[in-house]
Design a protein around this motif. Structure first.
Motif, mmCIF file in Angstrom:
data_model
loop_
_atom_site.group_PDB
_atom_site.id
_atom_site.type_symbol
_atom_site.label_atom_id
_atom_site.label_comp_id
_atom_site.label_asym_id
_atom_site.label_seq_id
_atom_site.Cartn_x
_atom_site.Cartn_y
_atom_site.Cartn_z
ATOM 1 N N GLY A 1 0.815 -1.206 0.000
ATOM 2 C CA GLY A 1 0.000 0.000 0.000
ATOM 3 C C GLY A 1 0.849 1.257 0.000
ATOM 4 O O GLY A 1 2.045 1.227 0.303
ATOM 5 N N ALA A 2 0.223 2.380 -0.323
ATOM 6 C CA ALA A 2 0.951 3.640 -0.468
ATOM 7 C C ALA A 2 0.480 4.682 0.530
ATOM 8 O O ALA A 2 -0.713 4.772 0.839
ATOM 9 N N ALA A 3 1.432 5.460 1.022
ATOM 10 C CA ALA A 3 1.134 6.645 1.822
ATOM 11 C C ALA A 3 1.489 7.862 0.980
ATOM 12 O O ALA A 3 2.609 7.970 0.482
ATOM 13 N N VAL A 4 0.527 8.758 0.809
ATOM 14 C CA VAL A 4 0.738 9.971 0.028
ATOM 15 C C VAL A 4 0.776 11.144 1.005
ATOM 16 O O VAL A 4 -0.218 11.434 1.677
ATOM 17 N N VAL A 5 1.922 11.797 1.091
ATOM 18 C CA VAL A 5 2.144 12.845 2.084
ATOM 19 C C VAL A 5 2.340 14.183 1.365
ATOM 20 O O VAL A 5 3.192 14.299 0.478
ATOM 21 N N VAL A 6 1.548 15.165 1.755
ATOM 22 C CA VAL A 6 1.643 16.505 1.168
ATOM 23 C C VAL A 6 2.106 17.484 2.237
ATOM 24 O O VAL A 6 1.531 17.540 3.332
ATOM 25 N N ILE B 1 4.841 16.651 -2.810
ATOM 26 C CA ILE B 1 4.034 15.435 -2.742
ATOM 27 C C ILE B 1 4.976 14.236 -2.736
ATOM 28 O O ILE B 1 5.683 13.985 -3.708
ATOM 29 N N THR B 2 4.992 13.507 -1.625
ATOM 30 C CA THR B 2 5.851 12.332 -1.482
ATOM 31 C C THR B 2 4.989 11.078 -1.444
ATOM 32 O O THR B 2 3.998 11.029 -0.713
ATOM 33 N N VAL B 3 5.374 10.082 -2.221
ATOM 34 C CA VAL B 3 4.660 8.803 -2.236
ATOM 35 C C VAL B 3 5.573 7.738 -1.644
ATOM 36 O O VAL B 3 6.691 7.525 -2.110
ATOM 37 N N LEU B 4 5.084 7.099 -0.588
ATOM 38 C CA LEU B 4 5.833 6.056 0.108
ATOM 39 C C LEU B 4 5.105 4.723 -0.058
ATOM 40 O O LEU B 4 3.882 4.669 0.054
ATOM 41 N N ARG B 5 5.846 3.661 -0.310
ATOM 42 C CA ARG B 5 5.221 2.343 -0.433
ATOM 43 C C ARG B 5 5.677 1.437 0.699
ATOM 44 O O ARG B 5 6.861 1.367 1.028
ATOM 45 N N LYS B 6 4.715 0.772 1.306
ATOM 46 C CA LYS B 6 5.014 -0.184 2.374
ATOM 47 C C LYS B 6 5.518 -1.481 1.751
ATOM 48 O O LYS B 6 4.812 -2.146 1.008
#
Length: 288
Positions: free
Chosen positions: A179-184, A276-281
């Motif tokens: 899953g992804a975390a989208v951090v702004v 905008i940073t996209v992180l994947r678990k």
């Protein structure tokens, strides 16, 4: 409201809706407000009256966001989510008054949206707006501390954190594998002109860039996307400018005389700048 993604904040058991409340098998019950949200704040977690944004700040945020000045950010985040969370549920941590959450719920790419915020005023307004838009079944709103959410582990396809503090360990727990975390967060030049008007250009510095990837790596995340969205637009109307000011942290630490320089403006040309940073678990949370 869809309680399938929720757990009891007291015992961790499954919650089911019955009448106007959520119940678990242990007998704990939580009333659903008439607007449609439910208070699932754990005992001792921010239960004072000043938890989260107050009613005035929530109304200001609704007024400004409904004017469309952040629509490019809305579109950019939605585009990212469609790529990484299609067919799953989106959890909006620190959802505020639901501007983004309701938009995610309305998008057929996702199965629904859960909004979590500490402010009862925010989730109350969000739930009312969801009802007005016919999105009550696609949205779930709760008051909770998003560092300790009553949400099933591995149940969200994506988590969004838009101008909110990040709880990477908790985000990792509730996200499904992959899953992804989208951090702004605010870009270097975000609202630079507003700050210059308040404090004088000689006293204003660019925002410091936040390294989300470094902080999140300990919790099993890797950075898979990092982009900057920047544009200029003229904000028009004293009420709209005042609403923007009220939804920023500057309203809490600016003198009345400095604020008056801004609040008397009828138009303000501003730089909007977002990271905008996209992180994947990728792996299990090291903290567990």
């Amino acid at each position: 409201m869809n309680p399938d993604i929720l757990v009891c904040p007291l015992c961790g058991g499954r919650l089911e809706a019955a009448g106007s409340a959520l119940h678990c098998a242990s007998g704990h019950a939580f009333d659903i407000a008439s607007s449609g949200y439910c208070n699932l704040m754990r005992p001792g977690k921010l239960r004072n009256r000043r938890s989260g944004d107050d009613a005035q700040m929530v109304s200001a945020r609704r007024r400004f966001l409904s004017a469309g000045y952040y629509r490019p950010l809305h579109d950019a985040v939605t585009c990212v989510l469609r790529k990484y969370a299609k067919g799953g549920a989106v959890l909006d941590a620190g959802c505020g008054e639901g501007y983004y959450t309701n938009a995610f719920a309305a998008d057929e790419a996702f199965t629904g949206a859960l909004g979590v915020d500490a402010s009862k005023y925010a989730v109350d307004k969000a739930a009312k707006e969801a009802r007005r838009l016919g999105l009550s079944e696609a949205t779930t709103y709760i008051t909770a501390n998003f560092t300790d959410m009553p949400v099933k582990s591995g149940s969200a396809a994506a988590v969004t954190s838009i101008f909110a503090p990040c709880a990477y360990g908790e985000f990792s727990r509730v996200l499904a594998e992959g899953g992804a975390a989208v951090v702004v967060s605010a870009g270097e030049r975000h609202l630079y002109e507003l700050k210059a008007l308040l404090y004088g250009s000689e006293n204003v510095r660019e925002n410091k860039k936040i390294d989300h990837g470094g902080a999140a790596a300990h919790f099993g995340f890797e950075v898979i996307g990092n982009s900057r969205l920047e544009y200029r637009e003229t904000v028009e109307g004293e009420e709209t400018i005042a609403a923007l000011y009220m939804m920023t942290p500057y309203s809490k630490r600016t003198s009345r005389s400095d604020a008056d320089r801004l609040l008397g403006c009828s138009a303000l040309n501003l730089n909007f700048d977002f990271d905008i940073t996209v992180l994947r678990k990728e792996r299990a949370n090291k903290a567990t």
